[in-house]
Design a protein around this motif. Structure first.
Motif, PDB file in Angstrom:
ATOM      1  N   SER A   1       0.813  -1.215   0.000  1.00  0.00           N
ATOM      2  CA  SER A   1       0.000   0.000   0.000  1.00  0.00           C
ATOM      3  C   SER A   1       0.845   1.263   0.000  1.00  0.00           C
ATOM      4  O   SER A   1       2.043   1.256   0.308  1.00  0.00           O
ATOM      5  CB  SER A   1      -0.908   0.020   1.230  1.00  0.00           C
ATOM      6  N   ALA A   2       0.176   2.387  -0.325  1.00  0.00           N
ATOM      7  CA  ALA A   2       0.849   3.684  -0.291  1.00  0.00           C
ATOM      8  C   ALA A   2       1.310   4.019   1.119  1.00  0.00           C
ATOM      9  O   ALA A   2       2.357   4.633   1.313  1.00  0.00           O
ATOM     10  CB  ALA A   2      -0.094   4.768  -0.812  1.00  0.00           C
ATOM     11  N   GLY A   3       0.514   3.610   2.116  1.00  0.00           N
ATOM     12  CA  GLY A   3       0.898   3.876   3.503  1.00  0.00           C
ATOM     13  C   GLY A   3       2.184   3.166   3.880  1.00  0.00           C
ATOM     14  O   GLY A   3       3.039   3.739   4.564  1.00  0.00           O
ATOM     15  N   ILE A   4       2.339   1.921   3.437  1.00  0.00           N
ATOM     16  CA  ILE A   4       3.580   1.190   3.707  1.00  0.00           C
ATOM     17  C   ILE A   4       4.740   1.848   2.983  1.00  0.00           C
ATOM     18  O   ILE A   4       5.847   1.976   3.530  1.00  0.00           O
ATOM     19  CB  ILE A   4       3.438  -0.280   3.276  1.00  0.00           C
ATOM     20  N   ARG A   5       4.516   2.301   1.762  1.00  0.00           N
ATOM     21  CA  ARG A   5       5.582   2.984   1.018  1.00  0.00           C
ATOM     22  C   ARG A   5       6.027   4.270   1.713  1.00  0.00           C
ATOM     23  O   ARG A   5       7.176   4.685   1.607  1.00  0.00           O
ATOM     24  CB  ARG A   5       5.121   3.296  -0.406  1.00  0.00           C
ATOM     25  N   ASP A   6       5.093   4.903   2.426  1.00  0.00           N
ATOM     26  CA  ASP A   6       5.449   6.122   3.166  1.00  0.00           C
ATOM     27  C   ASP A   6       6.503   5.856   4.226  1.00  0.00           C
ATOM     28  O   ASP A   6       7.214   6.771   4.657  1.00  0.00           O
ATOM     29  CB  ASP A   6       4.208   6.717   3.832  1.00  0.00           C
ATOM     30  N   LEU A   7       6.605   4.592   4.663  1.00  0.00           N
ATOM     31  CA  LEU A   7       7.563   4.245   5.709  1.00  0.00           C
ATOM     32  C   LEU A   7       8.991   4.178   5.190  1.00  0.00           C
ATOM     33  O   LEU A   7       9.926   3.985   5.961  1.00  0.00           O
ATOM     34  CB  LEU A   7       7.188   2.898   6.332  1.00  0.00           C
ATOM     35  N   ASN A   8       9.170   4.340   3.878  1.00  0.00           N
ATOM     36  CA  ASN A   8      10.521   4.308   3.330  1.00  0.00           C
ATOM     37  C   ASN A   8      11.375   5.433   3.914  1.00  0.00           C
ATOM     38  O   ASN A   8      12.479   5.206   4.405  1.00  0.00           O
ATOM     39  CB  ASN A   8      10.467   4.417   1.801  1.00  0.00           C
ATOM     40  N   GLN A   9      10.851   6.651   3.857  1.00  0.00           N
ATOM     41  CA  GLN A   9      11.589   7.792   4.393  1.00  0.00           C
ATOM     42  C   GLN A   9      10.754   8.641   5.348  1.00  0.00           C
ATOM     43  O   GLN A   9      11.142   9.748   5.693  1.00  0.00           O
ATOM     44  CB  GLN A   9      12.094   8.685   3.243  1.00  0.00           C
ATOM     45  N   GLY A  10       9.590   8.141   5.744  1.00  0.00           N
ATOM     46  CA  GLY A  10       8.740   8.911   6.636  1.00  0.00           C
ATOM     47  C   GLY A  10       7.959   9.991   5.920  1.00  0.00           C
ATOM     48  O   GLY A  10       7.810  11.103   6.437  1.00  0.00           O
ATOM     49  N   SER A  11       7.448   9.685   4.736  1.00  0.00           N
ATOM     50  CA  SER A  11       6.676  10.662   3.954  1.00  0.00           C
ATOM     51  C   SER A  11       5.338  10.934   4.630  1.00  0.00           C
ATOM     52  O   SER A  11       4.722  10.042   5.203  1.00  0.00           O
ATOM     53  CB  SER A  11       6.442  10.137   2.534  1.00  0.00           C
ATOM     54  N   LEU A  12       4.865  12.189   4.534  1.00  0.00           N
ATOM     55  CA  LEU A  12       3.664  12.590   5.260  1.00  0.00           C
ATOM     56  C   LEU A  12       2.533  13.112   4.389  1.00  0.00           C
ATOM     57  O   LEU A  12       1.390  13.141   4.820  1.00  0.00           O
ATOM     58  CB  LEU A  12       4.013  13.681   6.285  1.00  0.00           C
ATOM     59  N   VAL A  13       2.821  13.556   3.173  1.00  0.00           N
ATOM     60  CA  VAL A  13       1.784  14.166   2.338  1.00  0.00           C
ATOM     61  C   VAL A  13       1.834  13.572   0.938  1.00  0.00           C
ATOM     62  O   VAL A  13       2.882  13.126   0.460  1.00  0.00           O
ATOM     63  CB  VAL A  13       1.950  15.704   2.268  1.00  0.00           C
ATOM     64  N   ASP A  14       0.685  13.576   0.274  1.00  0.00           N
ATOM     65  CA  ASP A  14       0.578  12.981  -1.055  1.00  0.00           C
ATOM     66  C   ASP A  14       1.481  13.662  -2.076  1.00  0.00           C
ATOM     67  O   ASP A  14       1.927  13.038  -3.042  1.00  0.00           O
ATOM     68  CB  ASP A  14      -0.868  13.049  -1.550  1.00  0.00           C
ATOM     69  N   GLU A  15       1.724  14.956  -1.876  1.00  0.00           N
ATOM     70  CA  GLU A  15       2.538  15.695  -2.841  1.00  0.00           C
ATOM     71  C   GLU A  15       3.933  15.109  -3.003  1.00  0.00           C
ATOM     72  O   GLU A  15       4.577  15.289  -4.041  1.00  0.00           O
ATOM     73  CB  GLU A  15       2.658  17.167  -2.399  1.00  0.00           C
ATOM     74  N   GLU A  16       4.418  14.404  -2.001  1.00  0.00           N
ATOM     75  CA  GLU A  16       5.755  13.837  -2.076  1.00  0.00           C
ATOM     76  C   GLU A  16       5.857  12.720  -3.121  1.00  0.00           C
ATOM     77  O   GLU A  16       6.953  12.393  -3.583  1.00  0.00           O
ATOM     78  CB  GLU A  16       6.175  13.318  -0.702  1.00  0.00           C
ATOM     79  N   TRP A  17       4.714  12.127  -3.486  1.00  0.00           N
ATOM     80  CA  TRP A  17       4.711  11.028  -4.452  1.00  0.00           C
ATOM     81  C   TRP A  17       4.129  11.426  -5.795  1.00  0.00           C
ATOM     82  O   TRP A  17       4.204  10.663  -6.757  1.00  0.00           O
ATOM     83  CB  TRP A  17       3.909   9.845  -3.896  1.00  0.00           C
TER      84      TRP A  17
END
Length: 220
Positions: free
Chosen positions: A85-101
């Motif tokens: 999931s996108a939430g798990i992918r956020d754990l790569n670098q601690g991403s917090l907002v959709d704009e980062e992807w």
């Protein structure tokens, strides 16, 4: 929730474990950008073992899936890993907002974007880190942290990134694993102290008016 709370809310304390700490920071940032009323009531944000700088397991899967995709024999396995999931992918670098992807390939080796989302002004931030070893300096403790999150990530600072947590507003629990802090007496006592003694004045907020029986505190 705040709009339907039965009495007037005086303050909100957000406490998040693991990814919950990232969700709390993200929610506060988005709410502040949208001028949502509830965020003005936030006084404390506490993260328990949160991967603010990323989690090694997701980072490993990110690189392994890219390596497996390079070979026809293992491409199917890579495809399964890339369904996370996108939430798990956020754990790569601690991403917090959709704009980062946005407009990025999430499977590219260097696709894990992370813009530093600022902390809210006047809000006190606290964190708890842990290691499975008694000393955080032990080689195994440095390598594994609490089993899922390393100490630099939980404290929000390493050699290249610093999200703004104050060292004196943190607690280290050892020996403990990632889930020990969910039900540990020392963590409870620390939380109780943080949420009752940390005042808006010390965080730069104007003092609240005197409390009355109709006012209430909301902690989640």
């Amino acid at each position: 929730l705040t709009a339907r709370w039965p009495v007037e809310i005086e303050s909100i304390a957000l406490v998040g474990h693991s990814m919950g700490g990232l969700i709390a920071r993200s929610a506060c940032y988005v709410a502040a950008q949208d001028d949502r009323p509830w965020v003005q009531q936030v006084r404390q944000v506490v993260s328990l073992g949160s991967p603010h700088l990323g989690a090694p397991l997701e980072q490993a899967v990110h690189y392994v899936s890219a390596a497996l995709a390079a070979l026809p024999e293992t491409r199917a396995v890579s495809g399964l890993l890339r369904r996370r999931s996108a939430g798990i992918r956020d754990l790569n670098q601690g991403s917090l907002v959709d704009e980062e992807w946005r407009d990025r390939d999430p499977d590219a080796l260097r696709a894990a974007a992370c813009n530093e989302v600022p902390l809210l002004d006047g809000v006190m931030y606290f964190f708890v880190s842990a290691t499975i070893t008694r000393s955080p300096r032990h080689p195994l403790g440095r390598l594994l942290g609490d089993g899922m999150v390393l100490v630099p990530s939980a404290s929000g600072r390493n050699r290249t990134r610093m999200i703004g947590f104050r060292e004196e507003d943190g607690m280290h629990l050892a020996p403990a694993n990632h889930f020990t802090m969910l039900n540990h007496e020392s963590v409870y006592e620390k939380l109780l102290g943080w949420l009752t003694s940390a005042t808006p004045e010390s965080a730069g907020k104007p003092p609240n008016p005197p409390a009355d029986p109709g006012r209430h505190e909301l902690e989640s």
